[in-house]
Design an enzyme around this catalytic site. Structure first.
Site, PDB file in Angstrom:
ATOM      1  N   ASP A  54      -3.243  29.927 -16.507  1.00 15.27           N
ATOM      2  CA  ASP A  54      -2.039  29.712 -17.309  1.00 15.27           C
ATOM      3  C   ASP A  54      -2.194  28.509 -18.230  1.00 15.27           C
ATOM      4  O   ASP A  54      -1.867  28.554 -19.407  1.00 15.27           O
ATOM      5  CB  ASP A  54      -0.825  29.456 -16.390  1.00 15.27           C
ATOM      6  CG  ASP A  54      -0.188  30.739 -15.885  1.00 15.27           C
ATOM      7  OD1 ASP A  54      -0.126  31.702 -16.654  1.00 15.27           O
ATOM      8  OD2 ASP A  54       0.249  30.764 -14.731  1.00 15.27           O
ATOM      9  N   GLU A  79       5.364  26.268 -19.720  1.00 11.58           N
ATOM     10  CA  GLU A  79       5.779  26.311 -18.320  1.00 11.58           C
ATOM     11  C   GLU A  79       4.991  25.327 -17.461  1.00 11.58           C
ATOM     12  O   GLU A  79       5.514  24.771 -16.499  1.00 11.58           O
ATOM     13  CB  GLU A  79       5.568  27.736 -17.783  1.00 11.58           C
ATOM     14  CG  GLU A  79       5.903  27.894 -16.322  1.00 11.58           C
ATOM     15  CD  GLU A  79       5.703  29.309 -15.823  1.00 11.58           C
ATOM     16  OE1 GLU A  79       6.058  29.553 -14.661  1.00 11.58           O
ATOM     17  OE2 GLU A  79       5.198  30.154 -16.575  1.00 11.58           O
ATOM     18  N   ASP A 153       5.206  30.831 -22.658  1.00 10.60           N
ATOM     19  CA  ASP A 153       4.961  31.299 -21.288  1.00 10.60           C
ATOM     20  C   ASP A 153       3.588  31.957 -21.322  1.00 10.60           C
ATOM     21  O   ASP A 153       3.436  33.066 -21.838  1.00 10.60           O
ATOM     22  CB  ASP A 153       6.027  32.285 -20.817  1.00 10.60           C
ATOM     23  CG  ASP A 153       5.944  32.534 -19.313  1.00 10.60           C
ATOM     24  OD1 ASP A 153       4.896  32.210 -18.726  1.00 10.60           O
ATOM     25  OD2 ASP A 153       6.917  33.038 -18.729  1.00 10.60           O
ATOM     26  N   ILE A 155       1.370  33.278 -19.125  1.00  8.08           N
ATOM     27  CA  ILE A 155       1.268  34.592 -18.463  1.00  8.08           C
ATOM     28  C   ILE A 155       2.554  34.797 -17.688  1.00  8.08           C
ATOM     29  O   ILE A 155       2.714  34.281 -16.576  1.00  8.08           O
ATOM     30  CB  ILE A 155       0.060  34.704 -17.507  1.00  8.08           C
ATOM     31  CG1 ILE A 155      -1.260  34.391 -18.218  1.00  8.08           C
ATOM     32  CG2 ILE A 155      -0.008  36.113 -16.916  1.00  8.08           C
ATOM     33  CD1 ILE A 155      -2.481  34.427 -17.302  1.00  8.08           C
ATOM     34  N   ASP A 156       3.482  35.527 -18.269  1.00 12.40           N
ATOM     35  CA  ASP A 156       4.722  35.849 -17.560  1.00 12.40           C
ATOM     36  C   ASP A 156       4.422  36.964 -16.559  1.00 12.40           C
ATOM     37  O   ASP A 156       3.584  37.839 -16.831  1.00 12.40           O
ATOM     38  CB  ASP A 156       5.783  36.312 -18.573  1.00 12.40           C
ATOM     39  CG  ASP A 156       7.160  36.439 -17.940  1.00 12.40           C
ATOM     40  OD1 ASP A 156       7.579  35.494 -17.245  1.00 12.40           O
ATOM     41  OD2 ASP A 156       7.810  37.484 -18.126  1.00 12.40           O
ATOM     42  N   THR A 158       3.156  36.378 -13.387  1.00 11.30           N
ATOM     43  CA  THR A 158       1.832  36.010 -12.875  1.00 11.30           C
ATOM     44  C   THR A 158       1.475  36.797 -11.612  1.00 11.30           C
ATOM     45  O   THR A 158       0.321  37.168 -11.419  1.00 11.30           O
ATOM     46  CB  THR A 158       1.774  34.496 -12.571  1.00 11.30           C
ATOM     47  OG1 THR A 158       2.208  33.776 -13.724  1.00 11.30           O
ATOM     48  CG2 THR A 158       0.378  34.063 -12.221  1.00 11.30           C
ATOM     49  N   ASP A 299      10.706  31.813 -20.498  1.00 15.68           N
ATOM     50  CA  ASP A 299      10.774  33.248 -20.203  1.00 15.68           C
ATOM     51  C   ASP A 299      11.514  34.023 -21.288  1.00 15.68           C
ATOM     52  O   ASP A 299      11.160  35.159 -21.606  1.00 15.68           O
ATOM     53  CB  ASP A 299      11.517  33.499 -18.876  1.00 15.68           C
ATOM     54  CG  ASP A 299      10.777  32.972 -17.671  1.00 15.68           C
ATOM     55  OD1 ASP A 299       9.592  33.286 -17.520  1.00 15.68           O
ATOM     56  OD2 ASP A 299      11.398  32.242 -16.871  1.00 15.68           O
TER      57      ASP A 299
END
Length: 375
Positions: A54, A79, A153, A155-156, A158, A299
């Site tokens: 991330d 994030e 974000d 990698i939303d 995860t 997000d």
């Protein structure tokens, strides 16, 4: 501003490629999923690699955008924290360096000297994607980059990315879980008002080649500012009845109220906040309802901008239930510029009142009326 949009599409594709490389290259994939075996000597390190994937994406986006638009550099947030502690107890700040070799050397210190994995990751970070075609037809936006901030974000969803189930996507249907729920989200907002004005969504795992060519992605973008509303996705058509996508862990009282409103066949469930809002953008659902405070500005910012460009939006559910305007006004719409000063860490940027992502205001009104007095 068209230059900024082109840059965000390019860095989102670079990010998607890093996400794919972490699953395709054996030395990186083993680190990504190693905790499933349960016998690695250093649990903390294994846990950290997920976060590292991330962070390298987040820092790559921050680096590339800051290089082209230095006036935005201090207003690019994400994030993840970029500080790590390696197995020797050393604190390492992850940044993207000017060369592949320098980045690989830095990453090796986080990866406890694993130079093979560090080199693979560094090469992916520094590799430019093919040019992404962008038909803006002379799109001009009356705002300066110095007025804007960015939420990332990297990698939303995860957990879906780590689990890696390869679900087949069926055209016109929502698919509740799998790699396709993992998205790269880059949202742009006005610093003065917090209004989301531009968003880029990249779905790294959209289609897998049947001939063994690996995964290819798909991207979406939107711009919404004043009278300018442009989106790469077509405006969703109204379906029969009202359909809502939820988290499977949503409160029973919300499920019951929406079942009464929509009917049991019109309630759907999916993973990932970004993916659920994307389902609304695509017209696979009419709305996404969340009563918990479990999403954050990173997000929702990017998909919010796309929904605004299509005539919808994302509102604070709690404020909407108290509103006399059917849930939809400037006071209920989510904004992205002000933290909750009394909170610490990620909670400062939580969407504390829950949210509703919607296609049109009449559907939002129906949902808020159904939920009034229930929460």
């Amino acid at each position: 501003m068209a230059d900024l949009l082109r840059l965000l599409l390019r860095v989102a594709e670079k990010a998607a490629n890093v996400a794919r490389v972490c699953r395709q290259e054996a030395p990186l994939f083993e680190l990504l999923v190693q905790e499933k075996t349960g016998d690695d000597k250093n649990k903390k390190f294994v846990q950290d690699f997920k976060t590292l994937a991330d962070v390298v994406i987040q820092e790559m986006i921050r680096h590339d955008v800051g290089a082209q638009f230095p006036e935005m550099a201090d207003f690019i947030q994400g994030e993840e924290s970029n500080k790590f502690e390696n197995g020797l107890g050393e604190s390492v700040t992850v940044t993207v360096c000017s060369t592949v070799e320098e980045t690989a050397t830095l990453l090796a210190t986080v990866l406890d000297g694993d130079h093979t994995a560090a080199s693979l990751l560094a090469r992916a970070i520094h590799q430019d994607p093919e040019t992404i075609e962008l038909s803006t037809d002379g799109l001009t936006i009356p705002v300066s980059p110095a007025e804007l901030g960015i939420w990332i974000d990297p990698i939303d969803a995860t957990s879906q990315y780590i689990e890696g189930r390869e679900e087949a996507l069926t055209e016109g249907h929502l698919s509740p879980s799998g790699l396709h729920c993992a998205l790269v989200l880059i949202g742009v907002y006005l610093r003065s008002t917090g209004e989301p004005v531009m968003g880029v969504i990249n779905q790294p795992f959209n289609h897998k080649s049947p001939t063994g060519g690996g995964w290819s992605g798909k991207h979406y973008w939107g711009v919404s500012l004043g009278n300018i509303n442009v989106c790469s996705a077509p405006r969703p058509k109204d379906g029969q009845g009202l359909s809502v996508v939820l988290s499977s862990s949503e409160k029973p009282v919300v499920k019951e109220a929406l079942t009464s409103l929509c009917g049991p066949d019109k309630l759907m469930y999916a993973s990932g906040a970004g993916y659920k809002i994307l389902c609304v953008i695509q017209g696979l659902a009419d709305a996404y309802v969340l009563s918990e405070r479990s999403t954050f500005k990173w997000d929702s910012c990017a998909p919010h901008a796309l929904l605004r460009a299509l005539g919808g939006g994302v509102v604070d559910l709690s404020k909407s239930l108290q509103s006399s305007c059917g849930g939809c006004d400037c006071k209920t719409e989510l904004t992205y510029h002000q933290p909750y000063a009394e909170c610490k860490g990620a909670e400062r940027w939580a969407n504390r009142g829950g949210l509703v992502a919607y296609k049109n205001s009449s559907q939002l009104h129906s949902i808020t009326e159904a939920l009034k007095g229930k929460l």
